[in-house]
Design a protein around this motif. Structure first.
Motif, short mmCIF file in Angstrom:
data_model
loop_
_atom_site.label_atom_id
_atom_site.label_comp_id
_atom_site.label_asym_id
_atom_site.label_seq_id
_atom_site.Cartn_x
_atom_site.Cartn_y
_atom_site.Cartn_z
N PRO A 435 0.81 -1.22 0.00
CA PRO A 435 0.00 0.00 0.00
C PRO A 435 0.84 1.27 0.00
N SER A 438 2.39 1.84 -3.41
CA SER A 438 1.35 2.27 -4.36
C SER A 438 1.00 3.74 -4.16
N SER A 439 0.91 4.17 -2.91
CA SER A 439 0.57 5.57 -2.64
C SER A 439 1.68 6.51 -3.10
N ILE A 442 1.87 7.77 -6.74
CA ILE A 442 1.05 8.90 -7.19
C ILE A 442 1.94 10.06 -7.63
N ILE A 461 0.35 12.60 1.00
CA ILE A 461 0.81 11.21 0.97
C ILE A 461 0.98 10.67 2.39
N MET A 464 -2.37 9.99 3.90
CA MET A 464 -2.95 8.80 3.28
C MET A 464 -2.37 7.54 3.92
N ASN A 465 -1.07 7.52 4.14
CA ASN A 465 -0.44 6.35 4.75
C ASN A 465 -0.83 6.19 6.22
N MET A 468 -4.15 4.52 6.07
CA MET A 468 -4.11 3.10 5.70
C MET A 468 -3.52 2.23 6.79
#
Length: 482
Positions: A435, A438-439, A442, A461, A464-465, A468
């Motif tokens: 994950p 993948s982030s 971007i 970013i 987002m992490n 997750m």
């Protein structure tokens, strides 16, 4: 006097001047042989138009044509490879596979043949218009088996004389010979080879013939170093470079071993040792073997050592081969080649690279260890380029990477060691990292050309992490417990 040699033939004269500063021993050898009448009545026994004409073999005076090309004096001249290019009109010394086997046979280049550069000793060139006309006439004669002239008397050297260059009329006003921009140097007793194209660097023993043969298929070597003959064969070290095409290290090993099965079944090859190891932080596989090989109706007991070095996108096959009796005599020199082997695309600082794996004190990069040889490895390489070209181009990016490195490498080596020891744990880490990788991808699809954009995308970013890896699991656990 400034000597030149005049070859008299049925088609005309060929006048040769010399390069004593580049090949003093070859010049001296050629002049002495010419003065003693060694070349009188010999033939140009091998003629290939568009390439070269070759002569100087005493067997061509009255010997069996099948022996032409095998004769010479009782002594030889050590190689004096230099940077003069094998362009039209150049005179160079013929030899066998042994670089130090030059004797009397020489060739005159008919058309530029620069694939010979630095592999044969250039010691002279032809210097009159008549010489070039005679060269063209000899190159045009009809040839048969083994490029031998069908009418030998057409191409016989009737007389050879040594005269002063001042006695030659109509000399051409030729410029200095064209030279190569060689990548081969000779520091500390070894020749260093460096190829920006292949992104590699390594050394081979001094005095060995270093060459790049034409690659006929993917399994043929890219670079070969041939040493002087001491036993029944010339020792040699070769390097073959192949793309891994997404294959894992184990898949490549399996394919290599399958290719050996046919030879093993014939009984001509015996595997002595096969083992995995690590070389300069890269996965490697060593094979020791010996067997019987055939060449020109002769049998040779050969031993070789093959080392495969794996680098995700490519793998490198280094092989040392020698006669069984003489194998150990040059083995240490092959070890020096392996020790010097460097993949230039790899960096060596843990603070600046995401794919460094320490081989001396354990530890390393858990991301590189988890993704090494997997489908995520190319993605990690892209992120490394993104970091170097985008993130580190801004002050905020530099500050973030500095803090990230200090934090990351405080625990990364311990986890990387556990990954190596436990394949299951490695797969868990790889799944866990997916994950995040993948982030970060971007950032490959956005334009960042200011500090504010770097900060805003970076914070996005990070959040987002955090969501997750922390917020989402916490919510799931809370829901399950509730």
């Amino acid at each position: 006097m400034d000597p030149v040699v005049v070859l008299e033939t049925n088609f005309g004269e060929i006048v040769i001047e010399f390069f004593p500063n580049d090949a003093p021993k070859h010049v001296e050898n050629f002049i002495i042989l010419s003065q003693t009448g060694f070349y009188d009545d010999t033939l140009f026994h091998r003629i290939i138009p568009g390439f070269m004409i070759q002569g100087g073999d005493p067997n061509t005076i009255s010997g069996d044509p099948n022996t032409w090309g095998t004769g010479g004096p009782t002594t030889s001249v050590d190689a004096e490879f230099n940077t003069i290019k094998h362009n039209r009109g150049i005179v160079s010394m013929a030899r066998s596979a042994d670089p130090n086997s030059g004797g009397s046979q020489f060739f005159i280049v008919h058309a530029d043949s620069n694939f010979l550069d630095e592999q044969y000793t250039v010691f002279g060139r032809i210097v009159t218009e008549e010489s070039f006309q005679t060269l063209d006439k000899i190159a045009a004669v009809e040839t048969g088996t083994s490029d031998r002239p069908k009418d030998p008397e057409q191409v016989r050297i009737t007389k050879v004389t040594v005269v002063s260059i001042s006695e030659i009329p109509n000399l051409l006003d030729l410029p200095e010979p064209e030279r190569t921009q060689s990548t081969v140097t000779t520091p500390t007793g070894n020749q260093k080879y460096q190829s920006p194209e292949h992104e590699i660097s390594f050394s081979v023993p001094e005095g060995w013939l270093l060459q790049e043969p034409n690659k006929t298929d993917e399994n043929s070597p890219d670079i070969v170093a041939v040493g002087p003959k001491t036993g029944s064969m010339n020792p040699n070290i070769s390097l073959t470079i192949q793309n891994s095409d997404g294959k894992t290290f184990d898949e490549i090993i399996s394919e290599r071993n399958q290719r050996l099965e046919g030879i093993l079944d014939s009984g001509n090859l015996e595997i002595i040792l096969q083992e995995k190891t690590t070389i300069h932080g890269n996965q490697a596989y060593v094979t020791d073997a010996e067997g019987i090989f055939f060449s020109d109706a002769e049998n040779f007991n050969v031993k070789f050592k093959e080392i495969i070095i794996y680098d995700t996108d490519k793998f490198f096959i280094l092989v040392y081969a020698n006669s069984l009796d003489d194998f150990d005599s040059q083995l240490s020199r092959f070890d020096e080649t392996i020790d010097s082997f460097e993949i230039l695309s790899q960096t060596t600082s843990n603070d600046e690279t995401m794919n460094e794996i320490s081989s001396e004190e354990g530890g390393g990069c858990l991301i590189a260890t988890a993704t090494f040889g997997s489908e995520l490895a190319p993605q990690v390489q892209q992120l490394r380029e993104l970091r170097d070209n985008t993130i580190l181009s801004t002050e905020s990016g530099i500050a973030f990477m500095s803090g990230f490195n200090q934090f990351y490498y405080s625990f990364s080596p311990v986890i990387a060691d556990l990954e190596r020891e436990n394949p299951v744990f490695k797969e868990i880490v790889k799944l866990s990292l997916t994950p995040m990788l993948s982030s970060l991808s971007i950032l490959n699809h956005v334009d960042i050309d200011s500090e504010s954009q770097m900060i805003s995308y970076g914070i996005g970013i990070i959040l987002m992490n955090v969501g997750m890896y922390f917020a989402a699991p916490a919510i799931i656990i809370y829901k399950i417990r509730k």
